[in-house]
Write a protein that holds these residues in place. Structure first.
Motif, PDB file in Angstrom:
ATOM      1  N   THR A 107      -3.176   5.219  -3.098  1.00 31.22           N
ATOM      2  CA  THR A 107      -1.963   4.405  -3.258  1.00 31.22           C
ATOM      3  C   THR A 107      -1.311   4.713  -4.609  1.00 31.22           C
ATOM      4  O   THR A 107      -1.960   5.220  -5.522  1.00 31.22           O
ATOM      5  N   ASP A 135      -8.904   1.185   2.898  1.00 34.00           N
ATOM      6  CA  ASP A 135      -8.226   1.599   1.664  1.00 34.00           C
ATOM      7  C   ASP A 135      -8.694   2.990   1.222  1.00 34.00           C
ATOM      8  O   ASP A 135      -7.996   3.675   0.464  1.00 34.00           O
ATOM      9  N   ASN A 195       0.798  -1.240   0.000  1.00 31.84           N
ATOM     10  CA  ASN A 195       0.000   0.000   0.000  1.00 31.84           C
ATOM     11  C   ASN A 195       0.829   1.287   0.000  1.00 31.84           C
ATOM     12  O   ASN A 195       0.507   2.239   0.722  1.00 31.84           O
TER      13      ASN A 195
END
Ligand code: AQP
Length: 333
Positions: A208, A203, A13
């Motif tokens: 990312t 997330d 990540n």
């Protein structure tokens, strides 16, 4: 002599904070410093459990991000830490120099170990000693880091000074942190009081380095904000960490002062600003992501870069470690 050392953990990540707080600055530094070592710090990564297959993939991904962002593999040294024995060896010596009380004060250990301190690895506790060894195994003088690593660097300075005092030598340099620009601490998109981090379970909290344009647009659109319009002065950030974070990211990516961003966007609604921010992110990050994907298809190339980097790093560290052995009193062949 001025020598740069810096690193990123291959813990998956890889995110915008790692890019703006670290990798992007390294690209500029290689023009100004004679020697630059950029390290994928896999020994640090295993202070918390890593799946071995994933660790290998993440190590290559971080190296690919460095190359794709513009680190010159001829001019600078890109390598992974475990290929150079000096890191672990000097870290052990520093385990015997640093004091428990110093490490007990490290806020990152408290944050990462949380309530489950008894169950944290010894490596996680001693992490700052390894970080000091990373730098000093090369007599690094300047360390570009995000604002979150300031405390660890102060500890590296203390360790270097104590080593010099204990052994009556003037051997290790006093390390200088280099902290840059508007986004030295990029915050989570879900909570402006927490730093953007690889280990956040959500997330949605981070952009990312492998997100495509759609993912970026979606995450920015969903980023937490408040109901008011964007502030028209820096004072307006009081109690509005999300506004400060998004405008700070815009400033860092566009290369403008925060004051300029406030002047251009202050008073606008978040919905409009988020669209501009997402466009800017896609514009700046997608060329890097595309190159990372290309490199991901050629792991042999990445492994070759890391191998050559490790050879150069070993050549720099070996004479320094030989002197350390003499200073400490270890017999040498
Ligand atoms: N949010 C951030 N903003 C600015 N810089 C940041 N860095 C990390 N997070 C931010 C900088 O990136 C470099 C490499 O960091 P690392 O791989 O050592 O990881 P970390 O500092 O422990 O933070 P991460 O990436 O979020 O990982 P986890 O979730 O494991 O804590 C450093 O120069 C760091 O300052």
């Amino acid at each position: 002599m001025r020598r740069i050392f810096s690193g990123v953990q291959p813990t998956g990540n890889l995110h915008l904070g790692n890019y703006l707080g670290a990798i992007r600055n390294w690209v500029h530094l290689q023009q100004d410093y004679e020697d630059c070592l950029f390290c994928v710090v896999d020994l640090h990564a295993i202070t918390v459990w890593q799946d071995p297959t994933q660790l290998r993939a993440s190590t290559r991904e971080v190296a690919a991000a460095m190359i794709a962002a513009g680190i010159d593999t001829e001019k600078s040294i890109i390598f992974n830490q475990s290929q150079v024995p000096a890191h672990a060896e000097l870290a052990w010596i520093f385990n015997c120099v640093a004091r428990m009380g110093w490490l007990n004060r490290m806020t990152q250990f408290k944050e990462k170990a949380g309530k489950n301190k008894e169950n944290a690895s010894v490596g996680l506790f001693a992490y700052p000693n390894l970080m000091a060894a990373d730098i000093l195994a090369y007599k690094g003088t300047h360390v570009p880091v995000g604002d979150d690593q300031k405390q660890h660097l102060e500890l590296a300075r203390d360790i270097a000074q104590k080593f010099n005092n204990d052994f009556g030598v003037d051997f290790f340099p006093v390390v200088e942190p280099l902290i840059f620009g508007e986004a030295t601490r990029v915050m989570s998109l879900r909570d402006g009081s927490k730093k953007m981090s690889k280990s956040d379970p959500s997330d949605q909290s981070r952009i990312t380095m492998t997100d495509d344009a759609d993912a970026i647009a979606k995450k920015v659109r969903k980023a937490k904000t408040d109901p008011d319009a964007l502030p028209t002065s820096k004072d307006g950030f009081e109690g509005r960490p999300e506004a400060a974070n998004l405008m700070g990211i815009y400033a860092a990516l566009s290369g403008q002062d925060l004051a300029q961003v406030i002047q251009d966007h202050g008073g606008h609604q978040f919905s409009q600003f988020k669209q501009d921010l997402a466009d800017l992110m896609v514009d700046k990050l997608q060329p890097i992501t595309t190159e990372m994907r290309r490199l991901a298809d050629d792991p042999g190339y990445i492994d070759g870069v890391l191998k050559r980097g490790a050879e150069k790093a070993r050549a720099l560290s070996e004479p320094i470690m030989a002197e350390v052995h003499d200073i400490v009193g270890f017999l040498r062949p």
